[in-house]
Write a protein that holds these residues in place. Sequence first.
Motif, PDB file in Angstrom:
ATOM      1  N   PRO A 261     -13.648  -5.459 -14.372  1.00 30.94           N
ATOM      2  CA  PRO A 261     -12.598  -5.986 -15.254  1.00 30.94           C
ATOM      3  C   PRO A 261     -12.646  -5.422 -16.673  1.00 30.94           C
ATOM      4  CG  PRO A 261     -14.315  -7.626 -14.913  1.00 30.94           C
ATOM      5  CD  PRO A 261     -14.604  -6.512 -13.956  1.00 30.94           C
ATOM      6  N   PHE A 262     -13.792  -4.829 -17.048  1.00 28.52           N
ATOM      7  CA  PHE A 262     -13.921  -4.318 -18.405  1.00 28.52           C
ATOM      8  C   PHE A 262     -13.657  -2.816 -18.480  1.00 28.52           C
ATOM      9  CE2 PHE A 262     -17.224  -7.834 -18.149  1.00 28.52           C
ATOM     10  CZ  PHE A 262     -16.285  -8.811 -18.404  1.00 28.52           C
ATOM     11  N   GLU A 263     -13.160  -2.259 -17.380  1.00 27.50           N
ATOM     12  CA  GLU A 263     -12.685  -0.868 -17.326  1.00 27.50           C
ATOM     13  C   GLU A 263     -13.740   0.126 -17.825  1.00 27.50           C
ATOM     14  OE1 GLU A 263      -7.947  -1.337 -17.952  1.00 27.50           O
ATOM     15  OE2 GLU A 263      -9.182  -2.134 -19.578  1.00 27.50           O
ATOM     16  N   GLU A 264     -14.874   0.073 -17.180  1.00 28.62           N
ATOM     17  CA  GLU A 264     -15.980   0.957 -17.545  1.00 28.62           C
ATOM     18  C   GLU A 264     -16.116   2.157 -16.617  1.00 28.62           C
ATOM     19  OE1 GLU A 264     -19.123  -1.911 -17.356  1.00 28.62           O
ATOM     20  OE2 GLU A 264     -18.941  -2.459 -19.488  1.00 28.62           O
ATOM     21  N   ARG A 265     -15.551   2.070 -15.397  1.00 23.52           N
ATOM     22  CA  ARG A 265     -15.737   3.141 -14.410  1.00 23.52           C
ATOM     23  C   ARG A 265     -14.371   3.686 -13.980  1.00 23.52           C
ATOM     24  NH1 ARG A 265     -18.865  -1.021 -12.942  1.00 23.52           N
ATOM     25  NH2 ARG A 265     -17.558  -1.603 -11.168  1.00 23.52           N
ATOM     26  N   ASP A 266     -14.041   4.857 -14.467  1.00 20.25           N
ATOM     27  CA  ASP A 266     -12.782   5.515 -14.122  1.00 20.25           C
ATOM     28  C   ASP A 266     -12.904   6.133 -12.735  1.00 20.25           C
ATOM     29  OD1 ASP A 266     -10.423   6.895 -14.004  1.00 20.25           O
ATOM     30  OD2 ASP A 266     -10.940   8.337 -15.575  1.00 20.25           O
ATOM     31  N   LEU A 267     -12.025   5.725 -11.817  1.00 20.82           N
ATOM     32  CA  LEU A 267     -12.087   6.170 -10.425  1.00 20.82           C
ATOM     33  C   LEU A 267     -11.042   7.236 -10.104  1.00 20.82           C
ATOM     34  CD1 LEU A 267     -12.387   2.624  -8.774  1.00 20.82           C
ATOM     35  CD2 LEU A 267     -14.254   4.166  -9.397  1.00 20.82           C
ATOM     36  N   ALA A 268     -10.348   7.750 -11.114  1.00 17.16           N
ATOM     37  CA  ALA A 268      -9.223   8.657 -10.858  1.00 17.16           C
ATOM     38  C   ALA A 268      -9.641   9.898 -10.076  1.00 17.16           C
ATOM     39  CB  ALA A 268      -8.567   9.047 -12.178  1.00 17.16           C
ATOM     40  N   LYS A 269     -10.763  10.487 -10.422  1.00 19.81           N
ATOM     41  CA  LYS A 269     -11.211  11.701  -9.728  1.00 19.81           C
ATOM     42  C   LYS A 269     -11.716  11.393  -8.324  1.00 19.81           C
ATOM     43  CE  LYS A 269     -12.367  14.342 -13.878  1.00 19.81           C
ATOM     44  NZ  LYS A 269     -13.442  15.020 -14.647  1.00 19.81           N
ATOM     45  N   ASP A 270     -12.218  10.178  -8.119  1.00 15.07           N
ATOM     46  CA  ASP A 270     -12.780   9.812  -6.811  1.00 15.07           C
ATOM     47  C   ASP A 270     -11.703   9.400  -5.812  1.00 15.07           C
ATOM     48  OD1 ASP A 270     -15.285  10.196  -7.944  1.00 15.07           O
ATOM     49  OD2 ASP A 270     -15.454   8.084  -8.557  1.00 15.07           O
ATOM     50  N   LYS A 271     -10.540   8.961  -6.289  1.00 17.54           N
ATOM     51  CA  LYS A 271      -9.498   8.437  -5.397  1.00 17.54           C
ATOM     52  C   LYS A 271      -8.144   9.086  -5.700  1.00 17.54           C
ATOM     53  CE  LYS A 271     -11.752   3.920  -4.802  1.00 17.54           C
ATOM     54  NZ  LYS A 271     -11.940   3.998  -3.342  1.00 17.54           N
ATOM     55  N   PRO A 272      -8.025  10.396  -5.516  1.00 13.79           N
ATOM     56  CA  PRO A 272      -6.754  11.068  -5.850  1.00 13.79           C
ATOM     57  C   PRO A 272      -5.577  10.572  -5.014  1.00 13.79           C
ATOM     58  CG  PRO A 272      -8.217  12.529  -4.631  1.00 13.79           C
ATOM     59  CD  PRO A 272      -9.031  11.335  -5.004  1.00 13.79           C
ATOM     60  N   ALA A 273      -5.814  10.217  -3.746  1.00 12.57           N
ATOM     61  CA  ALA A 273      -4.721   9.731  -2.898  1.00 12.57           C
ATOM     62  C   ALA A 273      -4.174   8.412  -3.426  1.00 12.57           C
ATOM     63  CB  ALA A 273      -5.198   9.581  -1.456  1.00 12.57           C
ATOM     64  N   LEU A 274      -5.073   7.541  -3.883  1.00 12.90           N
ATOM     65  CA  LEU A 274      -4.634   6.255  -4.438  1.00 12.90           C
ATOM     66  C   LEU A 274      -3.903   6.463  -5.758  1.00 12.90           C
ATOM     67  CD1 LEU A 274      -4.548   3.202  -4.278  1.00 12.90           C
ATOM     68  CD2 LEU A 274      -6.828   3.116  -5.311  1.00 12.90           C
ATOM     69  N   VAL A 275      -4.376   7.388  -6.584  1.00 13.03           N
ATOM     70  CA  VAL A 275      -3.681   7.701  -7.831  1.00 13.03           C
ATOM     71  C   VAL A 275      -2.253   8.142  -7.525  1.00 13.03           C
ATOM     72  CG1 VAL A 275      -3.574   9.313  -9.774  1.00 13.03           C
ATOM     73  CG2 VAL A 275      -5.751   8.247  -9.155  1.00 13.03           C
ATOM     74  N   LYS A 276      -2.096   9.021  -6.545  1.00 13.02           N
ATOM     75  CA  LYS A 276      -0.775   9.507  -6.156  1.00 13.02           C
ATOM     76  C   LYS A 276       0.116   8.362  -5.670  1.00 13.02           C
ATOM     77  CE  LYS A 276       1.432  12.988  -3.186  1.00 13.02           C
ATOM     78  NZ  LYS A 276       2.301  12.087  -2.399  1.00 13.02           N
ATOM     79  N   GLU A 277      -0.452   7.476  -4.844  1.00 13.14           N
ATOM     80  CA  GLU A 277       0.315   6.339  -4.312  1.00 13.14           C
ATOM     81  C   GLU A 277       0.779   5.420  -5.438  1.00 13.14           C
ATOM     82  OE1 GLU A 277      -0.612   2.238  -1.841  1.00 13.14           O
ATOM     83  OE2 GLU A 277      -1.878   3.991  -1.460  1.00 13.14           O
ATOM     84  N   LEU A 278      -0.113   5.129  -6.380  1.00 14.01           N
ATOM     85  CA  LEU A 278       0.253   4.221  -7.469  1.00 14.01           C
ATOM     86  C   LEU A 278       1.219   4.880  -8.441  1.00 14.01           C
ATOM     87  CD1 LEU A 278      -3.113   2.361  -8.220  1.00 14.01           C
ATOM     88  CD2 LEU A 278      -1.250   1.730  -6.687  1.00 14.01           C
TER      89      LEU A 278
END
Length: 439
Positions: free
Chosen positions: A400-417
């Motif tokens: 909840p405190f936005e400490e771990r950016d997952l953008a590089k780990d989940k490119p498919a989810l980034v694209k979907e969102l």
Amino acid sequence: MLMSDDQGWGDVGFNGHPDLLTPNLDEMARSGAKFERFYAASPLCSPTRGSCLTGRYPFRYGILAAHTGGMRVGEITVAEMVKEKGYRTGFFGKWHIGWVDPDDVGSRGYYSPPGHHGFDYSFATTSAVPTWDPGITPKGWSQWGQKEGEPWKGGAPYFENGKPVSKNMSGDDSRIIMDRVIPFIEKNKEQPFLATVWFHAPHDPVVAGPEYKKLYRKFGSTRQNYYGCITAMDEQIGRLRSKLRELGIEKKTVVFFCSDNGPSDGATRKGIASAGPFKGHKHTMYEGGTLVPACAEWPDVIQPETIVSARCATVDFFPTIAGLVDFSFSLKERRPIDGVDLMPFMKNDKQTREGELFFGFRRLVQEIDGKALISGDYKLLQEAKKGGGRTRLYNIAEDPFEERDLAKDKPALVKELFEKMEAIERSCQLSRDGADYRY
């Protein structure tokens, strides 16, 4: 409908502040519902204010930043909605979604006062005023058209139904506002009414009266003013709650409270304002920019010590009140509403919100912008261009405190969102271009 200005999620006792005194808000939260995850529609004031009245994302009705427009008469507001049901409507405080002075529309907006949007009575400013008449212009306030060390000439003036006000204008601004709210309620106690009360506290210029600063004498003057003006506002909220009980109408009246966005950049940098444990502040798309303190009270309807953990937002006020007054759009009036009814959450009949929440603002001249989407447990965030314009992805249930950016780990989810966000933006663009206004 009560709202503070630039008050951070952590700037209330009911969210755990160790020093700030907000006994009336704390009691309101204990007596009714406390929202753990309540979001403003934008991390700055004007866009959020429009969302409270319309139930729609700011990108729909075109107020994307402060001082950049005015509420369109084609929008249907909460006030216009309840007027159809016989309510008397009053607006009090900082309007900031259109100019209220017919002779001064500024350079970045237009005349669009509360009276154009369903309010029978208004006591309003276009934008900010000091939270207390400071007497002598303090250091650093020259941007408000004053000269340091000279007598304070006043900020943006109040207008009562379009006419400037000069009487009863000294001292605490929250008290000045409530001095108009109380007579409106007393006058309309025998019939349904809507009072929309948008305080200036604790927005700059922040200053508290001597009796409120004394409560925080162990702190420096900057913190004394910030804490003091919030406590002064809290005192007026207590005055309102007491009046409802004195008139015997508290069980027929629902009271909502929230802030319009996270704590200001400057107050956060000084360490006097608090977004609690959350990252960010006003003008950022992180949780600290849009997550705000919120509670609601309605004796015998909302049970004491109700905790709403579902994600809720300022766009939810319109559909909630629509449900309470049994309102529905006519075929000609139909339009997208982005909020949901809060009553099932406040009555513990529902715990999870379906669908997405979208946030954003845009001020192209300064290249200050940003947007975010919450879908399920994930939040896609696009930083402002001046901040690098980076895309971030967070699991805000686990982080909840936005400490771990997952953008590089989940490119498919980034694209979907991103695709979901783009679909919402396309729908908002249609609304903004006039698709929802049928005459």
